[in-house]
Write a protein that holds these residues in place. Structure first.
Motif, PDB file in Angstrom:
ATOM      1  N   LEU A 667       0.820  -1.216   0.000  1.00 46.04           N
ATOM      2  CA  LEU A 667       0.000   0.000   0.000  1.00 46.04           C
ATOM      3  C   LEU A 667       0.852   1.263   0.000  1.00 46.04           C
ATOM      4  N   HIS A 668       2.146   1.086   0.208  1.00 46.50           N
ATOM      5  CA  HIS A 668       2.976   2.263   0.405  1.00 46.50           C
ATOM      6  C   HIS A 668       3.057   3.119  -0.860  1.00 46.50           C
ATOM      7  N   GLU A 669       2.820   4.390  -0.699  1.00 43.45           N
ATOM      8  CA  GLU A 669       2.984   5.319  -1.822  1.00 43.45           C
ATOM      9  C   GLU A 669       4.323   6.001  -1.631  1.00 43.45           C
ATOM     10  N   PHE A 670       5.170   5.897  -2.641  1.00 44.49           N
ATOM     11  CA  PHE A 670       6.505   6.464  -2.505  1.00 44.49           C
ATOM     12  C   PHE A 670       6.421   7.983  -2.360  1.00 44.49           C
ATOM     13  N   ASN A 671       5.573   8.566  -3.188  1.00 45.13           N
ATOM     14  CA  ASN A 671       5.392  10.008  -3.104  1.00 45.13           C
ATOM     15  C   ASN A 671       3.997  10.261  -2.557  1.00 45.13           C
ATOM     16  N   PRO A 672       3.875  10.582  -1.284  1.00 48.83           N
ATOM     17  CA  PRO A 672       2.567  10.562  -0.636  1.00 48.83           C
ATOM     18  C   PRO A 672       1.594  11.613  -1.166  1.00 48.83           C
ATOM     19  N   MET A 673       2.074  12.537  -1.999  1.00 43.10           N
ATOM     20  CA  MET A 673       1.097  13.527  -2.465  1.00 43.10           C
ATOM     21  C   MET A 673       0.382  13.041  -3.724  1.00 43.10           C
ATOM     22  N   LEU A 674       0.899  11.981  -4.335  1.00 41.45           N
ATOM     23  CA  LEU A 674       0.264  11.478  -5.554  1.00 41.45           C
ATOM     24  C   LEU A 674      -0.259  10.076  -5.281  1.00 41.45           C
ATOM     25  N   GLY A 675      -0.677   9.399  -6.338  1.00 37.50           N
ATOM     26  CA  GLY A 675      -0.878   7.969  -6.224  1.00 37.50           C
ATOM     27  C   GLY A 675      -2.255   7.514  -5.800  1.00 37.50           C
ATOM     28  N   HIS A 676      -2.254   6.343  -5.126  1.00 36.42           N
ATOM     29  CA  HIS A 676      -3.503   5.668  -4.785  1.00 36.42           C
ATOM     30  C   HIS A 676      -4.110   6.323  -3.562  1.00 36.42           C
ATOM     31  N   ARG A 677      -4.812   7.382  -3.775  1.00 39.04           N
ATOM     32  CA  ARG A 677      -5.408   8.115  -2.664  1.00 39.04           C
ATOM     33  C   ARG A 677      -6.562   8.940  -3.208  1.00 39.04           C
ATOM     34  N   GLY A 678      -7.197   9.734  -2.341  1.00 35.46           N
ATOM     35  CA  GLY A 678      -8.288  10.595  -2.777  1.00 35.46           C
ATOM     36  C   GLY A 678      -9.407   9.786  -3.399  1.00 35.46           C
ATOM     37  N   VAL A 679      -9.963  10.311  -4.472  1.00 38.81           N
ATOM     38  CA  VAL A 679     -11.111   9.665  -5.106  1.00 38.81           C
ATOM     39  C   VAL A 679     -10.772   8.241  -5.530  1.00 38.81           C
ATOM     40  N   ARG A 680      -9.500   7.972  -5.805  1.00 32.87           N
ATOM     41  CA  ARG A 680      -9.134   6.636  -6.286  1.00 32.87           C
ATOM     42  C   ARG A 680      -9.330   5.559  -5.219  1.00 32.87           C
ATOM     43  N   LEU A 681      -9.323   5.968  -3.951  1.00 31.86           N
ATOM     44  CA  LEU A 681      -9.666   4.998  -2.898  1.00 31.86           C
ATOM     45  C   LEU A 681     -11.139   4.612  -3.035  1.00 31.86           C
ATOM     46  N   ALA A 682     -11.955   5.619  -3.311  1.00 33.06           N
ATOM     47  CA  ALA A 682     -13.392   5.353  -3.431  1.00 33.06           C
ATOM     48  C   ALA A 682     -13.693   4.512  -4.660  1.00 33.06           C
ATOM     49  N   ILE A 683     -12.842   4.615  -5.677  1.00 38.32           N
ATOM     50  CA  ILE A 683     -13.037   3.783  -6.867  1.00 38.32           C
ATOM     51  C   ILE A 683     -12.618   2.340  -6.550  1.00 38.32           C
TER      52      ILE A 683
END
Ligand code: PEP
Ligand code: MG
Length: 894
Positions: A667-683
């Motif tokens: 689950l680790h995002e290397f660059n925490p400001m991008l990636g699998h987060r925000g709306v993409r979690l809801a998707i």
């Protein structure tokens, strides 16, 4: 007509107050006082244009300047009946610098210029020997110091030795012969230090002093001050040359400083000090104790020495009238310097006085009530950020400070508490009723619960925009960041500061307004919000167009926000609710579940907690708008980090530690400001968004029943990149509402909007607005994604960029027009185009920054949302922005 020199005296002047740019503050105000018919010693100002010329032409003066100065000196001579350099009736002058803004680091003052071995005799004849030689030795010392670069110490040591040799206790015990002898000694010192004699030619003295003023514009101290205060080098300084008047001519002479109102409280009463038979620098030098101006002040202070009011009633009455006149003329509290020479009053300076924040509020509201200012003008008088000082407890001014380290003043206010080194300890001890200070090398998102539990935060690393600093400001908690001298050993539960060792549980105090870290508990002063504050804020609220909301998720923050005047919640970050000790386990279960069913089971545990959170927020906000954001951060932020923690969690959840490690890695995002987060979690995990939507709707219906007022939540989808994402999540939210309608018989009312946090989203705002009923600009992420820098990256080197002039403002502090601001402007236009009347707000940190708020007004946003403690600042800044915006649209086009 002179080009470079502006004369004043005898009730008229070539300059005016509004010629500050050319004449400097001091010169412009001296001219203005002359024009008002006030008694000002005649003189002239060499303009800032000369300073510019000087530096653009290898330190040469412009043609004609020498003649212009000579002519101006003749005029001063005529006005005073004296002549510069005349051996019988010499004109003596003072030379002072005077830039547009008052500037420490500049050459200050040379007094008594024009004295030499011959003119001093004339002075002796017209007054007395003591006065003449006292004046001469002062001149030699001042001139030698500021023009010739000889240290004061050389002269002061000689004076002390002289007194010791003769058994004299104070300067007042020296007679005329003593000063004459010392003057001789001072000459010897100059020759010894310089290898040549003290200049006897008054013209040489004058040009030496003028040159020293211009040279001081480029002194290291002046350069540093300018760069810290954004004062352009091109402004230059002016030089003021003025006939001397003497406050040291005997007992009917005096010199003093006054404020037309009390600069610490704002009380409308003349305030200040004076000394009889003294020259300007004696008042500040602290050798003699100055006396009070008014009887009232003398009595209040229990002082013996007579006030000016009692000692010289006639001059005092005249002076009081002058003060009133100046205050009405400048329509502000004045800081005044004056001298009385043989019973005659002379005005030497006036300027708007510096004051404390409470005084500023009182003075502005009083001046408006007195009819000297309009309410709009009163509102514009207060710096919004200065209100911060009023809103937090501070260290009592009387308290002793045992400073053990110093860092950055990252979040204002002060707090004392027991040292803890982990967020877990912070939460546990807080639960047991302790007050704690969380001490970390630096903080990260998983420390949030510990930060919430702590009274204040201290870090060894990180700047003003580090995680600790930003989050602490958001929480309204004191924070000192980047205290680089701290050595923290979490394992040993110890820190070393100032050579001393402090263990867990020992009490320290941090002062987030100064950056100091102190040993022990220190007495605090609670903030007192005065009637003047309330009054000014009411005026501001009537004036502003934009609404002000707060970013808040805890009940405490929501209540604080309302008490500070927030008109709703602009951002509820739901993830903060997930970090609480009693639910992080369920959150982790949910994340670690392999199957949808497993995830649903964990979510079912979270649902009632979220519902209760939201219901409480809705009740506190009682019908005001509340924007709730769906889960935003990458999921690894919720998972344990250290091996110890992993082992602990694995045991509690009955899984293999290895599984936990693997999941965290995945689950680790290397660059925490991008990636699998925000709306993409809801998707990827629609059931999380569904649970949150359900919690929101159920809470809204429950709260509406309780408060008897409709609750219409605004559901906000973070980090949307393309319209399709928003459409999918909106459909899910709508379906959830349909389900609730079936279950409860009432369909909840709500709106769905998106955050604009990516440049693409800003540029495709027209498309997004087809689905989104509102936009909220998430300028924290938008700044990071626009500049390609994380906040921490930025903190590491933006300071250098600013110092070196590569960029003008820190984009993480203020929205700049060409960068993030430009994106916001376009997104607002495009959004409105697709959906006229679309609701537009901002919820990044910039929502609490006055310059950014002014920008939001220009773009026409509907509201700004900021941390609760910033709400008053934002209310005032929004009012100022509205006033300025009206003024600029009323100006005819040029
Ligand atoms: C933002 O990005 O501006 C925002 C408000 O979201 P967060 O700070 O929670 O990323
Ligand atoms: Mg964001």
């Amino acid at each position: 007509m002179s080009l470079w020199v502006y004369s004043f005296g005898d009730g008229k002047a070539e300059g005016r107050a509004d010629m500050r740019d050319l004449l400097g503050g001091k010169g412009a105000n001296l001219a203005e006082m002359c024009n008002l018919g006030l008694p000002v010693p005649p003189g002239f100002t060499i303009s800032t244009a000369v300073c510019r010329y000087f530096y653009e032409n290898e330190r040469r003066y412009p043609d004609g300047l020498i003649d212009e100065v000579a002519l101006a000196l003749t005029l001063v001579g005529e006005a005073t009946g004296r002549n510069f350099g005349d051996e019988n009736n010499p004109l003596l002058v003072s030379v002072r610098s005077g830039a547009r803004a008052s500037m420490p680091g500049m050459m200050d003052t040379v007094l008594n210029l024009g004295l030499n071995d011959r003119t001093v005799k004339a002075l002796e004849r017209s007054a007395d020997r003591r006065f003449a030689y006292d004046s001469y030795r002062r001149f030699i010392q001042m001139y030698s110091n500021v023009v010739l670069g000889i240290e004061h110490r050389s002269f002061e040591e000689r004076l002390e030795d002289f007194k010791d040799e003769r058994g004299l206790a104070s300067d007042n015990d020296l007679g005329g012969d003593d000063w004459a002898e010392l003057t001789h000694d001072y000459h010897v010192i100059v020759e010894r230090e310089l290898g040549r004699a003290f200049p006897q030619d008054p013209n040489e003295q004058l040009w030496g002093a003028i040159g020293a003023v211009f040279a001081s514009w480029m002194s290291p101290r002046a350069i540093t001050y300018r760069s810290l205060n954004s004062i352009p080098e091109s402004w230059g300084t002016a030089v003021n040359v003025q006939a001397m008047v003497f406050g040291n001519m005997g007992d009917t002479s005096a010199t003093g400083v006054a404020f037309t109102r009390n600069p610490s409280t704002g009380e409308n009463a003349l305030y200040g000090e004076f000394l009889i038979n003294a020259q300007g620098e004696d008042v500040v030098a602290g050798i003699r104790t100055p006396q009070h101006l008014t009887e009232a002040a003398r009595i209040a202070a229990g002082a013996e020495a007579p006030s000016l009011e009692a000692a010289m009633p006639k001059v005092f009455a005249r002076f009081k009238k002058v003060c009133t006149m100046l205050e009405r003329h400048y329509r502000d509290m004045q800081d005044i310097e004056f001298t009385i020479e043989n019973g005659k009053l002379w005005m030497l300076q006036t300027r708007n006085g510096k004051r404390t924040v409470p005084a500023a509020l009182k003075i502005a509201t009083d001046l408006a009530d007195e009819g000297l200012l309009t309410r709009d003008e009163a509102i514009l008088r207060i710096k919004p950020l200065s209100l911060d000082q009023l809103l937090h407890p501070t260290i009592a001014s009387s308290a002793a400070r045992d400073v053990i380290a110093t860092g950055l003043p990252a979040s204002p206010g002060a707090a004392s508490g027991e040292i803890v080194f982990t967020p877990e300890d912070a939460a546990t001890l807080k639960g047991q009723g302790h007050k704690v200070i969380l001490v970390r090398t630096e903080t990260s998102p998983e420390d949030i619960h510990g930060m919430h539990a702590a009274e204040g935060i201290l870090t060894a690393r990180g700047g003003m925009t580090s995680h600790a600093a930003v989050v602490a400001r958001g929480m309204g908690k004191p924070c000192v960041s980047g205290a680089g001298s701290l050595r923290i050993d979490v394992q040993a539960e110890m820190m070393v500061a100032g050579g001393r060792t402090f263990g867990k549980g020992e009490v320290i105090t941090i002062d987030g307004s100064t950056g100091q870290v102190l040993a022990g508990a220190v007495a605090m002063q609670q903030p007192e919000l005065s009637g003047d504050f309330t009054k000014l804020m009411e005026w501001a609220d009537k004036t502003r167009r934009m609404r002000v909301r707060a970013n808040a998720e805890t009940p405490a923050d929501a209540r604080a926000a309302r008490s500070f005047g927030a008109e709703g919640i602009g951002l509820c970050r739901t993830e903060h609710m997930f970090f609480d000790a009693d639910r992080i386990v369920a959150v982790r279960e949910m994340i670690l579940a392999d199957t949808l069913d497993g995830r649903r089971a964990a979510l079912a545990k979270l649902l009632p907690m979220q519902r209760a959170d939201f219901a409480e927020l809705f009740e506190i906000m009682a019908g005001l708008p509340v924007t709730i954001r769906l889960l935003d951060p990458p999921l690894h932020e919720f998972l344990p980090k250290s091996e110890e923690e992993i082992a602990e969690v694995a045991k509690a959840m009955n899984v293999e530690p290895q599984r936990l490690r693997e999941r965290t890695l995945a689950l680790h995002e290397f660059n925490p400001m991008l990636g699998h987060r925000g709306v993409r979690l809801a998707i990827s995990y629609p059931e999380i968004a569904e649970m949150q939507a359900r919690a929101i709707f159920e809470a809204a219906l429950d709260a509406a029943l309780k408060t008897n007022a409709p609750v219409i939540p605004e559901i906000m989808v973070p980090l949307v990149m393309v319209k399709g994402e928003l459409d999918r999540v909106k459909a899910l939210i709508d379906r959830t509402a349909d389900a609730i309608a079936l279950e409860r018989g009432t369909r909840p009312a709500y709106t769905v909007g998106t955050m604009i946090e990516l440049p693409r989203a800003a540029l495709r705002a027209r498309e997004l607005a087809a689905t989104a009923e509102f936009f909220s600009f998430g300028t924290n992420d938008l700044t990071q994604t626009t500049f390609g820098l994380s906040r921490d990256d930025a903190a590491a080197f933006l300071g250098d960029y600013i110092r070196e002039g590569i960029i003008e403002v820190d984009p993480f502090v203020s929205i700049d027009r060409e960068g993030v601001g430009e994106l916001i402007r376009r997104a607002a236009e495009r959004g409105r185009h697709a959906r006229p009347g679309i609701k537009l707000g901002i919820c990044g940190e910039h929502g609490g920054d006055p310059a950014s708020i002014a920008f939001c007004e220009r773009v026409g946003l509907d509201y700004v949302s900021c941390s609760p403690f910033r709400v008053p600042i934002a209310r005032l800044a929004a009012a100022q922005a509205a006033i300025n915006q009206r003024a600029s649209t009323e100006q005819p086009e040029t």
